[in-house]
Design a protein around this motif. Structure first.
Motif, PDB file in Angstrom:
ATOM      1  N   GLU A   1       0.860  -1.182   0.000  1.00 63.33           N
ATOM      2  CA  GLU A   1       0.000   0.000   0.000  1.00 63.33           C
ATOM      3  C   GLU A   1       0.891   1.226   0.000  1.00 63.33           C
ATOM      4  OE1 GLU A   1      -2.656   2.255  -0.723  1.00 63.33           O
ATOM      5  OE2 GLU A   1      -3.585   0.351  -0.201  1.00 63.33           O
TER       6      GLU A   1
ATOM      7  N   ASP B   1      -0.167   4.295  -0.335  1.00 58.51           N
ATOM      8  CA  ASP B   1      -0.950   5.432   0.108  1.00 58.51           C
ATOM      9  C   ASP B   1      -1.432   5.194   1.535  1.00 58.51           C
ATOM     10  OD1 ASP B   1      -1.999   7.890  -0.481  1.00 58.51           O
ATOM     11  OD2 ASP B   1      -3.344   7.183  -2.034  1.00 58.51           O
ATOM     12  N   GLN B   2      -1.845   6.237   2.211  1.00 53.24           N
ATOM     13  CA  GLN B   2      -2.331   6.112   3.575  1.00 53.24           C
ATOM     14  C   GLN B   2      -3.844   6.288   3.604  1.00 53.24           C
ATOM     15  OE1 GLN B   2      -0.232   8.658   6.281  1.00 53.24           O
ATOM     16  NE2 GLN B   2       1.722   8.245   5.317  1.00 53.24           N
TER      17      GLN B   2
ATOM     18  N   LYS C   1      -6.064   9.742   3.575  1.00 52.83           N
ATOM     19  CA  LYS C   1      -5.401  10.882   2.945  1.00 52.83           C
ATOM     20  C   LYS C   1      -6.110  11.223   1.636  1.00 52.83           C
ATOM     21  CE  LYS C   1      -2.106  11.679   5.875  1.00 52.83           C
ATOM     22  NZ  LYS C   1      -2.017  12.953   6.567  1.00 52.83           N
TER      23      LYS C   1
ATOM     24  N   TRP D   1      -5.579   8.827  -1.323  1.00 48.73           N
ATOM     25  CA  TRP D   1      -6.267   7.559  -1.040  1.00 48.73           C
ATOM     26  C   TRP D   1      -7.751   7.723  -1.317  1.00 48.73           C
ATOM     27  CZ3 TRP D   1     -10.100   6.017   2.354  1.00 48.73           C
ATOM     28  CH2 TRP D   1     -10.244   4.641   2.559  1.00 48.73           C
TER      29      TRP D   1
END
Length: 174
Positions: A49, A51-52, A55, A58
């Motif tokens: 992953e 991305d967080q 966020k 995301w």
């Protein structure tokens, strides 16, 4: 962007935990210190992953965006969602990259570019080179009876770098 066939590519392969990433890191640092422009491609067999959750980027992906570009004053990144389409080939990825002197590929061991295998005695893994004619060199912590392959100590980064530059046909740095 450039045609993948115009890209000078050299791979670093080996079984898990044999030191591929450490060697690639050291090669990139050495080559860039010599003035070469180097990029890397890293293949992972597991889910990663980038991305967080929560966020903005995301959230854009979750909403259905095919690609999300994150841009800052220091760097930018593109996250491309496959959404069920096949994983891209190495050539397709290379064609999307900015031209540089050399692209070092970590992984993608089943693709036909020239490669150096990283091998550690303590890991006890078989040599990929015995089954893969695209492996043209070995970096190991032990001498190996493979006279048809160039061989280097794991820490001999200058010699490995010179071999890769020569084998990939990279001209001398300006």
């Amino acid at each position: 962007m450039t045609a993948a066939s115009d890209v000078r590519v050299f791979g670093v392969v080996g079984w898990k935990n044999n030191g591929k990433t450490t060697l690639v890191e050291r090669l990139v640092a050495h080559l860039t210190a010599l003035g070469y422009r180097v990029s890397t491609v890293k293949h992972a067999h597991h889910e990663v992953e980038l991305d967080q959750p929560g966020k903005d980027t995301w959230r854009h992906r979750q909403a259905g965006a095919e690609e999300v570009v994150l841009a800052t004053a220091r760097r930018w990144a593109v996250i491309h969602e496959l959404r069920g389409t096949p994983e891209p080939t190495l050539d397709a990825l290379l064609a999307r990259m900015t031209p540089v002197d050399l692209v070092i590929v970590e992984g993608f061991k089943r693709f036909p570019h020239p490669k150096l295998e990283v091998h550690r005695r303590e890991r006890g893994t078989p040599l990929l080179a015995d089954e893969d004619a695209t492996i043209v060199g070995l970096a190991s912590d032990e001498p190996l009876d493979r006279p048809q392959l160039a061989q280097f100590g794991l820490d001999d980064v200058p010699a490995i770098a010179a071999f890769i530059l020569d084998h990939a046909g990279v001209p001398a740095a300006a």
